[in-house]
Design a protein around this motif. Structure first.
Motif, mmCIF file in Angstrom:
data_model
loop_
_atom_site.group_PDB
_atom_site.id
_atom_site.type_symbol
_atom_site.label_atom_id
_atom_site.label_comp_id
_atom_site.label_asym_id
_atom_site.label_seq_id
_atom_site.Cartn_x
_atom_site.Cartn_y
_atom_site.Cartn_z
ATOM 1 N N LEU A 1 -72.529 5.135 -0.954
ATOM 2 C CA LEU A 1 -72.708 5.290 0.492
ATOM 3 C C LEU A 1 -71.893 6.472 1.020
ATOM 4 O O LEU A 1 -72.309 7.178 1.935
ATOM 5 C CB LEU A 1 -72.313 4.006 1.220
ATOM 6 C CG LEU A 1 -73.299 2.831 1.148
ATOM 7 C CD1 LEU A 1 -72.663 1.569 1.717
ATOM 8 C CD2 LEU A 1 -74.568 3.140 1.925
ATOM 9 N N ALA A 2 -70.719 6.672 0.409
ATOM 10 C CA ALA A 2 -69.836 7.761 0.836
ATOM 11 C C ALA A 2 -70.455 9.137 0.539
ATOM 12 O O ALA A 2 -70.166 10.133 1.215
ATOM 13 C CB ALA A 2 -68.486 7.622 0.148
ATOM 14 N N MET A 3 -71.281 9.147 -0.506
ATOM 15 C CA MET A 3 -71.862 10.421 -0.923
ATOM 16 C C MET A 3 -73.041 10.859 -0.031
ATOM 17 O O MET A 3 -73.473 12.011 -0.073
ATOM 18 C CB MET A 3 -72.310 10.329 -2.382
ATOM 19 C CG MET A 3 -71.134 10.389 -3.348
ATOM 20 S SD MET A 3 -71.533 9.751 -4.949
ATOM 21 C CE MET A 3 -72.474 11.093 -5.580
ATOM 22 N N ILE A 4 -73.564 9.902 0.757
ATOM 23 C CA ILE A 4 -74.680 10.252 1.658
ATOM 24 C C ILE A 4 -74.123 11.044 2.843
ATOM 25 O O ILE A 4 -73.096 10.680 3.419
ATOM 26 C CB ILE A 4 -75.393 8.974 2.159
ATOM 27 C CG1 ILE A 4 -75.974 8.180 0.983
ATOM 28 C CG2 ILE A 4 -76.501 9.313 3.166
ATOM 29 C CD1 ILE A 4 -76.458 6.805 1.347
ATOM 30 N N ASP A 5 -74.797 12.084 3.181
ATOM 31 C CA ASP A 5 -74.358 12.894 4.316
ATOM 32 C C ASP A 5 -75.529 13.040 5.303
ATOM 33 O O ASP A 5 -76.210 14.069 5.339
ATOM 34 C CB ASP A 5 -73.886 14.260 3.804
ATOM 35 C CG ASP A 5 -73.267 15.079 4.927
ATOM 36 O OD1 ASP A 5 -72.866 14.466 5.951
ATOM 37 O OD2 ASP A 5 -73.212 16.306 4.792
ATOM 38 N N PRO A 6 -75.767 12.019 6.074
ATOM 39 C CA PRO A 6 -76.945 12.068 6.942
ATOM 40 C C PRO A 6 -76.728 12.970 8.171
ATOM 41 O O PRO A 6 -75.615 13.034 8.696
ATOM 42 C CB PRO A 6 -77.121 10.609 7.344
ATOM 43 C CG PRO A 6 -75.767 10.033 7.232
ATOM 44 C CD PRO A 6 -74.993 10.831 6.255
ATOM 45 N N ALA A 7 -77.759 13.600 8.537
ATOM 46 C CA ALA A 7 -77.689 14.469 9.716
ATOM 47 C C ALA A 7 -77.737 13.641 10.982
ATOM 48 O O ALA A 7 -77.094 13.959 11.976
ATOM 49 C CB ALA A 7 -78.839 15.476 9.681
ATOM 50 N N ASP A 8 -78.492 12.528 10.859
ATOM 51 C CA ASP A 8 -78.662 11.650 12.022
ATOM 52 C C ASP A 8 -77.355 10.902 12.326
ATOM 53 O O ASP A 8 -76.782 10.245 11.451
ATOM 54 C CB ASP A 8 -79.790 10.650 11.688
ATOM 55 C CG ASP A 8 -80.111 9.756 12.884
ATOM 56 O OD1 ASP A 8 -79.489 9.937 13.942
ATOM 57 O OD2 ASP A 8 -80.975 8.864 12.710
ATOM 58 N N GLU A 9 -76.897 11.058 13.566
ATOM 59 C CA GLU A 9 -75.620 10.425 13.965
ATOM 60 C C GLU A 9 -75.692 8.897 13.894
ATOM 61 O O GLU A 9 -74.751 8.224 13.467
ATOM 62 C CB GLU A 9 -75.271 10.872 15.397
ATOM 63 C CG GLU A 9 -73.855 10.543 15.851
ATOM 64 C CD GLU A 9 -72.779 11.198 15.026
ATOM 65 O OE1 GLU A 9 -71.697 10.590 14.901
ATOM 66 O OE2 GLU A 9 -73.002 12.297 14.438
ATOM 67 N N HIS A 10 -76.860 8.354 14.282
ATOM 68 C CA HIS A 10 -77.066 6.899 14.278
ATOM 69 C C HIS A 10 -76.989 6.341 12.851
ATOM 70 O O HIS A 10 -76.324 5.328 12.597
ATOM 71 C CB HIS A 10 -78.427 6.580 14.901
ATOM 72 C CG HIS A 10 -78.757 5.117 14.887
ATOM 73 N ND1 HIS A 10 -78.098 4.205 15.698
ATOM 74 C CD2 HIS A 10 -79.650 4.400 14.143
ATOM 75 C CE1 HIS A 10 -78.582 3.003 15.474
ATOM 76 N NE2 HIS A 10 -79.537 3.094 14.508
#
Lengths: 271, 225
Positions: free
Chosen positions: A87-96
């Motif tokens: 989960l830490a490795m995910i870098d989503p652009a979406d703030e939500h």
């Protein structure tokens, strides 16, 4: 037959009739004493068998708990840690989405922490390593942080080790009492008191819950209260339970540290 | 007046008073009935002495005092049987045994009364009764030893009551069998041999019974506490 002989014969017969019950009386007393010894021996063997059975049950239970504890520590928490890393490795652009991931990571971290604590609580090795006082303190903190009940631990006297087996039994009694408090008493406060003296160790657990009638202790044979007393007897301790409706409950386990029963002798190192 | 207080009557009176103190509040009817039986025994003994005096003086009464003891014998059969019923019932249902025994005793008793009248001692009834009570006692010991629970005999009222009865009825069986031979043997100018034997047997009987009544009282107090 001369008259005197008849008289003697009659007298002897009468005497025999008087003496015979005396012999019978002696025989009954001797037989009864043998019967007493036989019954005592039978009771002793029965008690030994019961203790052996209880010891085996506890050993099996401990082994099971240790296995579960290892499984939680080595497998489930490892898998959860891996999920947390992913989960830490995910870098989503979406703030939500980012908030949701962070929230999930926190929840997983909390779950890992809880499982580790649970693993420690179940594990036999944990109490063997940390000792009774430290384990009780950790448990107390864990309960306080859960917010279910407010616990306070007081240790009087200089703590000493009773031997891992006896400390484990005392800890299991504590867990049983705690379980009862949480499930049935509706208590807000739980006071844990450990009194160490040369010839006596007292573990007292006092809550301010709804309490119960003393006859419930007699009626609840086979339940948690009986279990506590059986476990205490296994290490030569005595568990007394005092309670009245509306007056809370007080469980006191008294043990003479010098009195050895079933388990090995205490070591002299401080706890 | 003091002539009425012989060794026999004194020990019987002591036993009666002990029974009165210890058993009056006992929950078991059979034990409470012992007070009545001992009272009747004391009255019969006193009356027996009175009649014996009249008989020996040769004035008013022409018969010896055996008829008093024949009447007492009837009550003895009933009261002692009730006690055995109560004691044996702790182990087995003894109702049929006791009722059969009692019926047999009554048949013999009536037969003897019809045969020789009330003024002559009912020797056969006394002998059969003694044998029956000895058998009941032995049966009690058999049940006691066979029973799986341990009883502390030192403080068992039933045990001491039965022991007293066994000594008395076993000893008196010999006396009854040889009654007519023994009753002519004189030890002192005043008394026959039977007097001394019965005195000894009475001391044993009432001694054990008194102790059993005390044990019974103690047990009642302990159970109440």
């Amino acid at each position: 037959m001369p008259n005197t002989d008849i008289k003697s014969l009659i007298l002897i017969s009468t005497l025999i009739f008087l003496i015979a019950p005396t012999f019978l009386l002696i025989y009954i007393f001797i037989y009864n004493q043998r019967k007493k010894k036989h019954i005592e021996e039978k009771e002793r063997l029965k008690s030994e068998f019961q203790q052996e059975l209880l010891k085996t049950q506890i050993e099996v239970q401990e082994q099971t708990l240790t296995n579960i504890s290892r499984e939680i520590h080595d497998n489930i928490t490892q898998v959860l840690s891996f999920v947390k890393l992913n989960l830490a490795m995910i870098d989503p652009a979406d703030e939500h989405c980012k908030n949701k991931v962070n929230e999930s990571r926190e929840l997983i971290a909390q779950t890992i922490n809880d499982l580790r604590n649970l693993s420690k609580s179940l594990s036999f090795e944990h109490i063997a390593r940390l000792g009774l006082v430290k384990t009780l303190e950790i448990e107390s903190e864990r309960i306080n942080s859960s917010g279910l009940v407010n616990t306070q631990i007081v240790v009087e006297g200089e703590a000493y080790t009773l031997g891992e087996q006896r400390e484990l039994v005392l800890f299991r009694i504590f867990q049983e009492a705690l379980n009862n408090t949480l499930k049935h008493s509706g208590a807000k406060h739980l006071k844990i008191n450990l009194q160490y003296s040369k010839l006596l160790l007292n573990l007292t657990l006092e809550d301010d819950g709804i309490g119960f009638s003393p006859w419930l202790i007699e009626e609840s044979l086979g339940s948690g209260l009986k279990n506590m007393q059986s476990r205490a007897a296994l290490i030569g301790a005595v568990a007394t339970i005092d309670s009245l409706p509306g007056k809370g409950c007080c469980i006191k386990v008294t043990l003479n540290p010098l009195d050895q029963q079933l388990y090995g002798p205490p070591t002299n190192s401080s706890g | 007046m003091w002539g009425y207080f012989t060794i026999n009557t004194t020990i019987e009176l002591i036993c009666f008073f002990i029974a009165l103190i210890c058993l009056k509040k006992d929950h078991d009817l059979a034990w409470r009935l012992m007070i009545l039986f001992l009272f009747m025994t004391c009255v019969a003994e006193m009356t027996g002495i009175y009649i014996k005096r009249l008989y020996l003086s040769g004035n008013l009464h022409i018969h010896p005092n055996s008829w008093i003891y024949n009447i007492l014998l009837m009550f003895e059969m009933v009261f002692v049987s009730i006690m055995f019923l109560s004691i044996l019932n702790e182990f087995v249902n003894s109702k049929s045994i006791i009722i059969s025994g009692l019926t047999l005793l009554f048949i013999i008793y009536i037969y003897e009364i019809l045969t020789h009248g009330i003024y002559k001692k009912n020797n056969l009834t006394t002998t059969v009764m003694s044998i029956l009570f000895v058998l009941y006692s032995l049966y009690y010991f058999y049940c006691l030893l066979k029973h799986e629970l341990y009883v502390d005999l030192k403080y068992s009222p039933a045990f001491w009551w039965v022991i007293g009865s066994l000594f008395f009825y076993f000893g008196s069986t010999a006396c009854n069998i040889f009654y007519y031979k023994l009753s002519v043997v004189t030890i002192t100018p005043k008394h026959y041999l039977t007097y001394y034997i019965y005195t000894a047997l009475n001391i044993i009987l009432y001694g054990y019974w008194s102790y059993s009544f005390i044990c019974k009282k103690c047990l009642t107090l302990i159970s109440k506490a």
